[in-house]
Design a protein around this motif. Structure first.
Motif, PDB file in Angstrom:
ATOM      1  N   HIS A 225      -6.078   7.413  -5.046  1.00  0.00           N
ATOM      2  CA  HIS A 225      -6.197   7.259  -6.485  1.00  0.00           C
ATOM      3  C   HIS A 225      -4.839   7.144  -7.181  1.00  0.00           C
ATOM      4  CE1 HIS A 225     -10.471   7.812  -6.454  1.00  0.00           C
ATOM      5  NE2 HIS A 225     -10.381   8.979  -5.860  1.00  0.00           N
ATOM      6  N   SER A 226      -3.747   7.262  -6.464  1.00  0.00           N
ATOM      7  CA  SER A 226      -2.433   7.175  -7.090  1.00  0.00           C
ATOM      8  C   SER A 226      -1.775   5.851  -6.721  1.00  0.00           C
ATOM      9  CB  SER A 226      -1.540   8.332  -6.636  1.00  0.00           C
ATOM     10  OG  SER A 226      -1.197   8.204  -5.268  1.00  0.00           O
ATOM     11  N   LEU A 227      -0.878   5.409  -7.589  1.00  0.00           N
ATOM     12  CA  LEU A 227      -0.169   4.153  -7.343  1.00  0.00           C
ATOM     13  C   LEU A 227       0.669   4.241  -6.080  1.00  0.00           C
ATOM     14  CD1 LEU A 227       0.741   1.335  -8.188  1.00  0.00           C
ATOM     15  CD2 LEU A 227       2.487   2.409  -9.632  1.00  0.00           C
ATOM     16  N   GLY A 228       1.334   5.381  -5.874  1.00  0.00           N
ATOM     17  CA  GLY A 228       2.175   5.535  -4.692  1.00  0.00           C
ATOM     18  C   GLY A 228       1.388   5.409  -3.402  1.00  0.00           C
ATOM     19  N   THR A 229       0.192   5.980  -3.365  1.00  0.00           N
ATOM     20  CA  THR A 229      -0.633   5.894  -2.165  1.00  0.00           C
ATOM     21  C   THR A 229      -1.115   4.473  -1.929  1.00  0.00           C
ATOM     22  OG1 THR A 229      -1.398   8.130  -2.617  1.00  0.00           O
ATOM     23  CG2 THR A 229      -2.615   6.880  -0.982  1.00  0.00           C
ATOM     24  N   LEU A 230      -1.489   3.773  -2.980  1.00  0.00           N
ATOM     25  CA  LEU A 230      -1.916   2.384  -2.849  1.00  0.00           C
ATOM     26  C   LEU A 230      -0.775   1.501  -2.369  1.00  0.00           C
ATOM     27  CD1 LEU A 230      -4.035   2.073  -6.119  1.00  0.00           C
ATOM     28  CD2 LEU A 230      -4.914   2.137  -3.776  1.00  0.00           C
ATOM     29  N   LEU A 231       0.408   1.715  -2.916  1.00  0.00           N
ATOM     30  CA  LEU A 231       1.569   0.942  -2.464  1.00  0.00           C
ATOM     31  C   LEU A 231       1.904   1.259  -1.012  1.00  0.00           C
ATOM     32  CD1 LEU A 231       3.882   1.205  -5.612  1.00  0.00           C
ATOM     33  CD2 LEU A 231       2.611  -0.803  -4.838  1.00  0.00           C
ATOM     34  N   GLY A 232       1.774   2.527  -0.644  1.00  0.00           N
ATOM     35  CA  GLY A 232       2.043   2.898   0.744  1.00  0.00           C
ATOM     36  C   GLY A 232       1.076   2.236   1.700  1.00  0.00           C
ATOM     37  N   PHE A 233      -0.198   2.190   1.312  1.00  0.00           N
ATOM     38  CA  PHE A 233      -1.189   1.539   2.157  1.00  0.00           C
ATOM     39  C   PHE A 233      -0.927   0.039   2.248  1.00  0.00           C
ATOM     40  CE2 PHE A 233      -5.202  -0.407   3.251  1.00  0.00           C
ATOM     41  CZ  PHE A 233      -5.650   0.409   4.277  1.00  0.00           C
ATOM     42  N   GLY A 234      -0.550  -0.564   1.128  1.00  0.00           N
ATOM     43  CA  GLY A 234      -0.213  -1.991   1.150  1.00  0.00           C
ATOM     44  C   GLY A 234       0.987  -2.277   2.028  1.00  0.00           C
ATOM     45  N   LEU A 235       1.988  -1.417   1.959  1.00  0.00           N
ATOM     46  CA  LEU A 235       3.172  -1.584   2.806  1.00  0.00           C
ATOM     47  C   LEU A 235       2.819  -1.436   4.278  1.00  0.00           C
ATOM     48  CD1 LEU A 235       6.253  -1.876   3.095  1.00  0.00           C
ATOM     49  CD2 LEU A 235       6.429   0.600   2.785  1.00  0.00           C
ATOM     50  N   LEU A 236       1.989  -0.453   4.591  1.00  0.00           N
ATOM     51  CA  LEU A 236       1.570  -0.232   5.971  1.00  0.00           C
ATOM     52  C   LEU A 236       0.799  -1.427   6.514  1.00  0.00           C
ATOM     53  CD1 LEU A 236       0.914   1.547   8.479  1.00  0.00           C
ATOM     54  CD2 LEU A 236      -1.070   2.363   7.210  1.00  0.00           C
ATOM     55  N   THR A 237      -0.181  -1.902   5.739  1.00  0.00           N
ATOM     56  CA  THR A 237      -0.991  -3.032   6.175  1.00  0.00           C
ATOM     57  C   THR A 237      -0.131  -4.272   6.390  1.00  0.00           C
ATOM     58  OG1 THR A 237      -2.899  -2.167   4.967  1.00  0.00           O
ATOM     59  CG2 THR A 237      -2.950  -4.488   5.588  1.00  0.00           C
ATOM     60  N   GLY A 238       0.762  -4.572   5.454  1.00  0.00           N
ATOM     61  CA  GLY A 238       1.619  -5.738   5.579  1.00  0.00           C
ATOM     62  C   GLY A 238       2.536  -5.655   6.778  1.00  0.00           C
ATOM     63  N   THR A 239       3.113  -4.488   7.020  1.00  0.00           N
ATOM     64  CA  THR A 239       4.017  -4.331   8.157  1.00  0.00           C
ATOM     65  C   THR A 239       3.278  -4.516   9.474  1.00  0.00           C
ATOM     66  OG1 THR A 239       5.397  -2.790   6.884  1.00  0.00           O
ATOM     67  CG2 THR A 239       5.654  -2.776   9.275  1.00  0.00           C
ATOM     68  N   CYS A 240       2.092  -3.932   9.572  1.00  0.00           N
ATOM     69  CA  CYS A 240       1.310  -4.088  10.807  1.00  0.00           C
ATOM     70  C   CYS A 240       0.910  -5.532  11.025  1.00  0.00           C
ATOM     71  CB  CYS A 240       0.074  -3.190  10.746  1.00  0.00           C
ATOM     72  SG  CYS A 240       0.432  -1.420  10.890  1.00  0.00           S
ATOM     73  N   GLN A 241       0.521  -6.226   9.960  1.00  0.00           N
ATOM     74  CA  GLN A 241       0.170  -7.642  10.090  1.00  0.00           C
ATOM     75  C   GLN A 241       1.380  -8.455  10.535  1.00  0.00           C
ATOM     76  OE1 GLN A 241      -2.784  -9.669   8.530  1.00  0.00           O
ATOM     77  NE2 GLN A 241      -3.939  -7.841   9.058  1.00  0.00           N
ATOM     78  N   TRP A 242       2.537  -8.168   9.969  1.00  0.00           N
ATOM     79  CA  TRP A 242       3.763  -8.887  10.331  1.00  0.00           C
ATOM     80  C   TRP A 242       4.138  -8.640  11.792  1.00  0.00           C
ATOM     81  CZ3 TRP A 242       8.814  -7.272  11.642  1.00  0.00           C
ATOM     82  CH2 TRP A 242       9.792  -8.284  11.600  1.00  0.00           C
ATOM     83  N   LEU A 243       3.821  -7.466  12.308  1.00  0.00           N
ATOM     84  CA  LEU A 243       4.111  -7.144  13.703  1.00  0.00           C
ATOM     85  C   LEU A 243       3.061  -7.695  14.668  1.00  0.00           C
ATOM     86  CD1 LEU A 243       5.298  -3.437  13.366  1.00  0.00           C
ATOM     87  CD2 LEU A 243       6.701  -5.406  13.998  1.00  0.00           C
ATOM     88  N   GLY A 244       2.016  -8.313  14.154  1.00  0.00           N
ATOM     89  CA  GLY A 244       1.021  -8.901  15.025  1.00  0.00           C
ATOM     90  C   GLY A 244      -0.206  -8.047  15.250  1.00  0.00           C
ATOM     91  N   ILE A 245      -0.363  -6.964  14.481  1.00  0.00           N
ATOM     92  CA  ILE A 245      -1.578  -6.158  14.574  1.00  0.00           C
ATOM     93  C   ILE A 245      -2.505  -6.658  13.471  1.00  0.00           C
ATOM     94  CG2 ILE A 245      -2.532  -3.821  14.645  1.00  0.00           C
ATOM     95  CD1 ILE A 245       0.216  -2.768  15.261  1.00  0.00           C
ATOM     96  N   LEU A 246      -3.212  -7.748  13.743  1.00  0.00           N
ATOM     97  CA  LEU A 246      -4.050  -8.383  12.739  1.00  0.00           C
ATOM     98  C   LEU A 246      -5.406  -7.690  12.684  1.00  0.00           C
ATOM     99  CD1 LEU A 246      -3.259 -12.153  13.382  1.00  0.00           C
ATOM    100  CD2 LEU A 246      -1.993 -10.469  12.052  1.00  0.00           C
ATOM    101  N   GLY A 247      -6.090  -7.908  11.567  1.00  0.00           N
ATOM    102  CA  GLY A 247      -7.382  -7.260  11.393  1.00  0.00           C
ATOM    103  C   GLY A 247      -7.230  -5.985  10.581  1.00  0.00           C
ATOM    104  N   PRO A 248      -8.343  -5.285  10.338  1.00  0.00           N
ATOM    105  CA  PRO A 248      -8.288  -4.042   9.544  1.00  0.00           C
ATOM    106  C   PRO A 248      -7.487  -2.969  10.265  1.00  0.00           C
ATOM    107  CG  PRO A 248     -10.458  -4.305  10.553  1.00  0.00           C
ATOM    108  CD  PRO A 248      -9.709  -5.586  10.790  1.00  0.00           C
ATOM    109  N   ILE A 249      -6.576  -2.318   9.549  1.00  0.00           N
ATOM    110  CA  ILE A 249      -5.707  -1.306  10.150  1.00  0.00           C
ATOM    111  C   ILE A 249      -6.349   0.065  10.103  1.00  0.00           C
ATOM    112  CG2 ILE A 249      -3.443  -0.211  10.005  1.00  0.00           C
ATOM    113  CD1 ILE A 249      -3.519  -3.163  10.892  1.00  0.00           C
TER     114      ILE A 249
END
Length: 430
Positions: A225-249
């Motif tokens: 529910h906080s902006l920081g947590t949403l940004l953290g999740f977005g950063l995590l998802t993007g980094t994993c996708q960039w590393l080749g871990i595609l699909g839901p994290i």
């Protein structure tokens, strides 16, 4: 300002060129180009199956496919088999190709190159077995769920390990001995060592290697529910996708319950007062994943706006249909975005900007929160509009974020094209 941008661009282009010259990276990029047609065909099959043939699909519902299409059940089975037989083997294909391309410059013999790829496949399978079937001395059962798009990183790591090791052994072979005897020795040594490593992993760990990487990526984002947590999740998802871990994290706890409560509130009460306006779904899924994670639809638009690079534009046309349905794997692998240091910045930055703007708009009550469920394959630009029951403010916000994301991507796509042309020119000369 122009000089500053030019200087930054030159530095990033130089970094990208230097990165691509590396032997390890070159093998990875060649492997991505090799399997791109397979991934494209598999993704198109998955796209048609999920969005046109399944009841939860956007086009199935909007175009009333059940009324005019024939043999839907048979088509679902066929396309399911096609997508599983292509996308489900992504990690295996990557392990084989990376190992093959690492060994290729070290030997003119196709047999050695192919054997390196075969050993990489065996090594990858040794890390994806049912633990209980091995420890109980029953027939070994292989795990196939970890060998798809989410296993690209594991496939790359195994390919690098086997390819470099096999290359080192080839370079230290005795030219006076029979080649067949040395090949048998090299292959036997590798199989014994890698199978031993796989057995140690199975004996000491309860999950596969790929599942272990995904577990490490599952940060404790409970009720974001906080902006920081949403940004953290977005950063995590993007980094994993960039590393080749595609699909839901990772699935965030409580999301399905919150979505149900929001929908019930809209259906049972007048007005649009939802109990959970700020969730992963109402902010990230709806506004920050147009075209797939990374705001890939904006990347596609930027590719079409950069007119000097015909190769990029051809790749954009190939990936147009799946990207419009939020299937981003072909574009990430074909461009490629995966492992590209130059494209990492916009791939992470664009979604974070969209998350911030969407969060602010919801907090300030400029737009209502999405409450209606969205069908699979709903075009990213329409998700907010349809999920809010046709609110024009939500559509304007989604369009504005797409425009901003395209502007973020544009210079980086232009620089990536220049770097690619330079690397291709060097390879032709050499």
């Amino acid at each position: 300002m122009a000089e500053r941008i030019s200087r930054v661009g030159c530095n990033l282009i130089g970094l990208e060129i230097k990165f691509r010259r590396n032997r390890q990276v070159s093998a990875i990029y060649r492997a991505l180009r090799l399997i791109f047609p397979v991934i494209l065909v598999g993704t198109l099959a998955d796209f048609v199956n999920q969005t046109w043939l399944q009841r939860s699909g956007y086009y199935y519902q909007t175009l009333h496919v059940a009324k005019w299409a024939f043999q839907l059940h048979l088509l679902r089975q066929y396309l399911g088999l096609l997508s599983a037989g292509t996308l489900g083997l992504t990690a295996i294909l990557m392990a084989f190709a990376v190992s093959f391309y690492l060994v290729a410059p070290a030997t003119p013999l196709v047999r050695d190159r192919l054997m390196a790829g075969v050993i990489a496949i065996i090594a990858l399978k040794s890390l994806n077995v049912n633990r209980q079937s091995v420890l109980s001395n029953h027939s070994v059962q292989w795990l196939s769920s970890n060998l798809g798009l989410s296993g690209i990183l594991v496939g790359v790591l195994v390919g690098l390990l086997v390819g470099n090791g096999y290359r080192w052994l080839i370079n230290h072979q005795d030219p006076e001995h029979e080649h067949l005897e040395q090949t048998v020795g090299v292959v036997g040594l590798w199989l014994v060592v890698l199978t031993g490593l796989g057995f140690i992993w199975v004996s000491t760990q309860t999950v596969s290697l790929n599942a272990a990487l995904l577990t490490l990526a599952r940060w404790p984002f409970q009720l974001p529910h906080s902006l920081g947590t949403l940004l953290g999740f977005g950063l995590l998802t993007g980094t994993c996708q960039w590393l080749g871990i595609l699909g839901p994290i990772a699935s965030v706890g409580g999301q399905s319950i919150e979505a149900a409560q929001n929908l019930a509130a809209v259906l049972n009460h007048s007005g649009w007062q939802v109990p959970h306006p700020i969730t992963l779904h109402t902010v990230v899924d709806v506004y920050a994943t147009s075209g797939g994670p990374g705001m890939v639809l904006a990347l596609l638009l930027a590719i079409f706006l950069v007119r000097h690079n015909s190769a990029q534009r051809r790749m954009g046309w190939y990936c147009l249909v799946p990207t419009l349905g939020n299937f981003n794997a072909p574009l990430l692998m074909g461009l490629p975005v995966i492992f590209s240091p130059l494209l990492f910045t916009p791939f992470i930055l664009a979604p974070l900007v969209c998350i911030t703007l969407s969060w602010a708009a919801l907090v300030l009550h400029w737009v209502p929160a999405v409450a209606y469920p969205l069908a699979n394959g709903t075009p990213g630009i329409l998700q907010a509009f349809l999920g809010t029951g046709g609110n024009w403010g939500a559509l304007v916000l989604a369009v504005a974020e797409l425009v901003i994301s395209t502007a973020i991507y544009y210079p980086f796509v232009k620089w990536a094209g220049i770097a690619e042309e330079a690397v291709n020119h060097e390879s032709k000369i050499s």
